[in-house]
Enzyme design. Structure first.
Site, mmCIF file in Angstrom:
data_model
loop_
_atom_site.group_PDB
_atom_site.id
_atom_site.type_symbol
_atom_site.label_atom_id
_atom_site.label_comp_id
_atom_site.label_asym_id
_atom_site.label_seq_id
_atom_site.Cartn_x
_atom_site.Cartn_y
_atom_site.Cartn_z
ATOM 1 N N GLY A 13 0.770 -1.245 0.000
ATOM 2 C CA GLY A 13 0.000 0.000 0.000
ATOM 3 C C GLY A 13 0.796 1.286 0.000
ATOM 4 N N SER A 19 1.615 8.175 1.987
ATOM 5 C CA SER A 19 0.868 6.945 2.303
ATOM 6 C C SER A 19 1.064 6.539 3.760
ATOM 7 C CB SER A 19 1.354 5.785 1.416
ATOM 8 O OG SER A 19 1.061 6.021 0.061
ATOM 9 N N ASP A 64 -0.976 -6.295 -8.004
ATOM 10 C CA ASP A 64 -2.360 -5.810 -8.059
ATOM 11 C C ASP A 64 -3.190 -6.864 -7.334
ATOM 12 O OD1 ASP A 64 -5.048 -5.459 -8.740
ATOM 13 O OD2 ASP A 64 -4.570 -4.672 -10.730
ATOM 14 N N VAL A 65 -3.798 -6.484 -6.227
ATOM 15 C CA VAL A 65 -4.460 -7.486 -5.372
ATOM 16 C C VAL A 65 -5.745 -8.071 -5.979
ATOM 17 C CG1 VAL A 65 -3.461 -6.668 -3.203
ATOM 18 C CG2 VAL A 65 -5.703 -5.783 -3.940
ATOM 19 N N TYR A 156 -18.906 8.306 1.913
ATOM 20 C CA TYR A 156 -17.984 7.152 2.013
ATOM 21 C C TYR A 156 -18.667 5.911 1.422
ATOM 22 C CZ TYR A 156 -13.880 4.699 3.899
ATOM 23 O OH TYR A 156 -12.709 3.988 4.054
ATOM 24 N N LYS A 163 -15.357 -1.573 4.468
ATOM 25 C CA LYS A 163 -14.600 -1.542 5.730
ATOM 26 C C LYS A 163 -15.282 -2.400 6.802
ATOM 27 C CE LYS A 163 -11.049 1.129 4.701
ATOM 28 N NZ LYS A 163 -9.727 0.504 4.417
ATOM 29 N N THR A 194 -3.890 11.847 2.565
ATOM 30 C CA THR A 194 -3.061 11.017 1.691
ATOM 31 C C THR A 194 -3.624 11.112 0.274
ATOM 32 O OG1 THR A 194 -4.494 9.135 2.053
ATOM 33 C CG2 THR A 194 -2.623 9.370 3.563
ATOM 34 N N LEU A 195 -3.010 10.381 -0.646
ATOM 35 C CA LEU A 195 -3.515 10.333 -2.031
ATOM 36 C C LEU A 195 -4.980 9.888 -2.046
ATOM 37 C CD1 LEU A 195 -2.688 10.581 -5.042
ATOM 38 C CD2 LEU A 195 -2.071 8.142 -4.956
ATOM 39 N N ALA A 196 -5.295 8.827 -1.307
ATOM 40 C CA ALA A 196 -6.671 8.300 -1.283
ATOM 41 C C ALA A 196 -7.644 9.311 -0.692
ATOM 42 C CB ALA A 196 -6.733 6.996 -0.502
HETATM 43 P P1 NAD Z 1 -2.876 5.738 -0.236
HETATM 44 O O1 NAD Z 1 -3.539 6.203 -1.486
HETATM 45 O O2 NAD Z 1 -1.511 6.208 0.015
HETATM 46 O O3 NAD Z 1 -2.904 4.152 -0.146
HETATM 47 C C1 NAD Z 1 -3.879 3.352 -0.761
HETATM 48 C C2 NAD Z 1 -3.134 2.257 -1.482
HETATM 49 O O4 NAD Z 1 -4.027 1.296 -2.059
HETATM 50 C C3 NAD Z 1 -2.259 2.793 -2.637
HETATM 51 O O5 NAD Z 1 -0.923 2.429 -2.422
HETATM 52 C C4 NAD Z 1 -2.830 2.095 -3.846
HETATM 53 O O6 NAD Z 1 -1.851 1.789 -4.821
HETATM 54 C C5 NAD Z 1 -3.370 0.830 -3.208
HETATM 55 N N1 NAD Z 1 -4.264 0.071 -4.094
HETATM 56 C C6 NAD Z 1 -5.446 0.467 -4.628
HETATM 57 N N2 NAD Z 1 -5.916 -0.497 -5.454
HETATM 58 C C7 NAD Z 1 -5.008 -1.500 -5.442
HETATM 59 C C8 NAD Z 1 -4.919 -2.774 -6.092
HETATM 60 N N3 NAD Z 1 -5.863 -3.194 -6.955
HETATM 61 N N4 NAD Z 1 -3.849 -3.559 -5.834
HETATM 62 C C9 NAD Z 1 -2.883 -3.135 -4.980
HETATM 63 N N5 NAD Z 1 -2.903 -1.965 -4.328
HETATM 64 C C10 NAD Z 1 -3.963 -1.155 -4.571
HETATM 65 O O7 NAD Z 1 -3.873 6.174 0.939
HETATM 66 P P2 NAD Z 1 -3.877 5.833 2.502
HETATM 67 O O8 NAD Z 1 -4.779 6.844 3.098
HETATM 68 O O9 NAD Z 1 -2.500 5.658 2.986
HETATM 69 O O10 NAD Z 1 -4.667 4.440 2.550
HETATM 70 C C11 NAD Z 1 -4.145 3.289 3.182
HETATM 71 C C12 NAD Z 1 -5.225 2.571 3.990
HETATM 72 O O11 NAD Z 1 -5.613 3.394 5.077
HETATM 73 C C13 NAD Z 1 -6.510 2.249 3.226
HETATM 74 O O12 NAD Z 1 -7.008 0.996 3.634
HETATM 75 C C14 NAD Z 1 -7.446 3.352 3.683
HETATM 76 O O13 NAD Z 1 -8.797 2.976 3.566
HETATM 77 C C15 NAD Z 1 -7.009 3.430 5.141
HETATM 78 N N6 NAD Z 1 -7.447 4.633 5.860
HETATM 79 C C16 NAD Z 1 -7.153 5.874 5.377
HETATM 80 C C17 NAD Z 1 -7.578 6.995 6.069
HETATM 81 C C18 NAD Z 1 -7.315 8.382 5.539
HETATM 82 O O14 NAD Z 1 -8.007 9.315 5.929
HETATM 83 N N7 NAD Z 1 -6.322 8.564 4.693
HETATM 84 C C19 NAD Z 1 -8.300 6.850 7.266
HETATM 85 C C20 NAD Z 1 -8.574 5.564 7.735
HETATM 86 C C21 NAD Z 1 -8.142 4.460 7.014
HETATM 87 O O1 0WE Z 2 -10.378 4.985 3.126
HETATM 88 C C1 0WE Z 2 -10.249 6.107 2.724
HETATM 89 C C2 0WE Z 2 -9.991 6.345 1.249
HETATM 90 C C3 0WE Z 2 -10.757 5.373 0.402
HETATM 91 C C4 0WE Z 2 -10.760 5.621 -1.080
HETATM 92 C C5 0WE Z 2 -10.526 6.865 -1.656
HETATM 93 C C6 0WE Z 2 -10.577 7.002 -3.043
HETATM 94 C C7 0WE Z 2 -10.405 8.333 -3.709
HETATM 95 C C8 0WE Z 2 -9.979 8.211 -5.150
HETATM 96 C C9 0WE Z 2 -11.056 4.563 -1.896
HETATM 97 N N1 0WE Z 2 -11.111 4.666 -3.240
HETATM 98 C C10 0WE Z 2 -10.866 5.867 -3.817
HETATM 99 N N2 0WE Z 2 -10.947 5.947 -5.175
HETATM 100 C C11 0WE Z 2 -10.615 7.058 -5.859
HETATM 101 O O2 0WE Z 2 -10.753 7.102 -7.107
HETATM 102 N N3 0WE Z 2 -10.374 7.155 3.606
HETATM 103 C C12 0WE Z 2 -10.747 6.892 4.965
HETATM 104 C C13 0WE Z 2 -10.220 8.573 3.215
HETATM 105 C C14 0WE Z 2 -11.579 9.089 2.906
HETATM 106 O O3 0WE Z 2 -12.221 8.711 1.774
HETATM 107 C C15 0WE Z 2 -13.470 9.320 1.780
HETATM 108 C C16 0WE Z 2 -13.605 10.075 2.950
HETATM 109 C C17 0WE Z 2 -12.402 9.922 3.680
HETATM 110 C C18 0WE Z 2 -12.061 10.505 5.008
HETATM 111 C C19 0WE Z 2 -14.482 9.251 0.835
HETATM 112 C C20 0WE Z 2 -15.674 9.978 1.058
HETATM 113 C C21 0WE Z 2 -15.819 10.714 2.219
HETATM 114 C C22 0WE Z 2 -14.787 10.800 3.177
#
Ligand code: NAD
Ligand code: 0WE
Length: 256
Positions: A13, A19, A64-65, A156, A163, A194-196
């Protein structure tokens, strides 16, 4: 002596320097772990290779998972170099962007299946392939979740359902592998940029809400999650399994 001295960790990840998985990788390395990282695709590889190099990661592998073949290859390659795995970190989530806005009623069959596959099922698939290498000495499996698994968070949407499934996977896996000395836990992190998270409209408002309402009146940082991960990955938590551990400035305890 570092907390993870002599331990080998595989981390899924890392996409970039923001990240959560990257903060975990750095913290684990500081505490003496040997690391393997995986990346989702070629676009992400460009960012992950320099990061991996900067902290002396032993192995960087594509995965790619959604592909059983990719997952099998990862653990086959790791098995050639390491006699076992002590720590597995799942820090992955994905839903199509159009599923993360608007009404949950419009969740499509394909969008539901994809979010579930990448964000929830993959933990089972990774744990199964890691298992032969982990059961040698026992180990710790970690996944990242969000409070929207338990309560409704606007937009969400299908990720909340994924989740919930991920957290249930943590409990069922903990029961399945506990007998082999393998522990399975989730960290429920507060919102972090983060990116996500930056792909999400209104992130600033969400962060402001936490600052105003959480018991500690502050947002969390990636390093806060990494520190909890250190505890759950190390022998300090040797009888802790099946749980969801909040790193959220206490936000989850609030009613109103
Ligand atoms: P991130 O974008 O840095 O990490 C998400 C990762 O998922 C990326 O590295 C992406 O390449 C990977 N991914 C997506 N599809 C994939 C696939 N098919 N195969 C392999 N990898 C794949 O963002 P992050 O916030 O560091 O997210 C990491 C974890 O933390 C996630 O499970 C996210 O739901 C969780 N999380 C994030 C937050 C937040 O606010 N950022 C809060 C709570 C939980
Ligand atoms: O788990 C997450 C991120 C999940 C996520 C985010 C994206 C954005 C770009 C999964 N898939 C995608 N696909 C994309 O194309 N978080 C906890 C961060 C997050 O995501 C949200 C949040 C928060 C906080 C989505 C909607 C509302 C709030």
């Amino acid at each position: 002596m570092g907390l993870l001295e002599g331990k080998k960790a595989v981390i899924f990840g890392v996409a970039n320097e923001k990240s959560i998985a990257w903060a975990i990788a750095q913290a684990f390395k500081e505490e003496g772990a040997e690391l393997a990282l995986t990346y989702a695709n070629d676009a992400i590889a460009k960012r992950v290779f320099p990061l991996a190099e900067s902290i002396g990661v032993s192995q960087v592998l594509p995965c790619d998972v959604t592909s059983d073949e990719d997952i099998q290859k990862v653990f086959f390659e790791i098995g050639k170099k390491w006699d076992g795995i002590d720590i597995l970190v799942h820090s992955l989530a994905f839903a199509n962007r159009d599923e993360l806005k608007g009404s949950f009623l419009n969740t499509s069959r394909a969008g539901f299946a994809l979010a579930m596959d990448i964000s929830a099922y993959s933990l089972i698939a990774l744990a199964r392939e890691a298992y032969p290498l982990m059961k040698v000495k026992g180990g710790s499996v970690l996944a990242m979740t969000y409070y929207a698994a338990e309560k409704v968070f606007p937009n969400y949407n299908v990720m909340g359902v994924a989740k919930s499934a991920l957290e249930a996977n943590v409990r069922y896996l903990a029961e399945a592998v506990g007998v082999d000395g393998i522990r399975v836990n989730a960290i429920s992190a507060g919102p972090v940029k983060t990116l996500a998270a930056s792909g999400v409209g209104g992130f600033h408002q969400i962060a402001a809400h936490i600052e105003a309402r959480a018991p500690m009146r502050s947002n969390i940082e990636q390093r806060d999650v990494a520190n909890a991960a250190l505890f759950l990955a190390s022998d300090l938590s040797r009888r802790v399994t099946g749980g969801v551990h909040f790193v959220d400035s206490g936000y989850n305890i609030m009613g109103m």
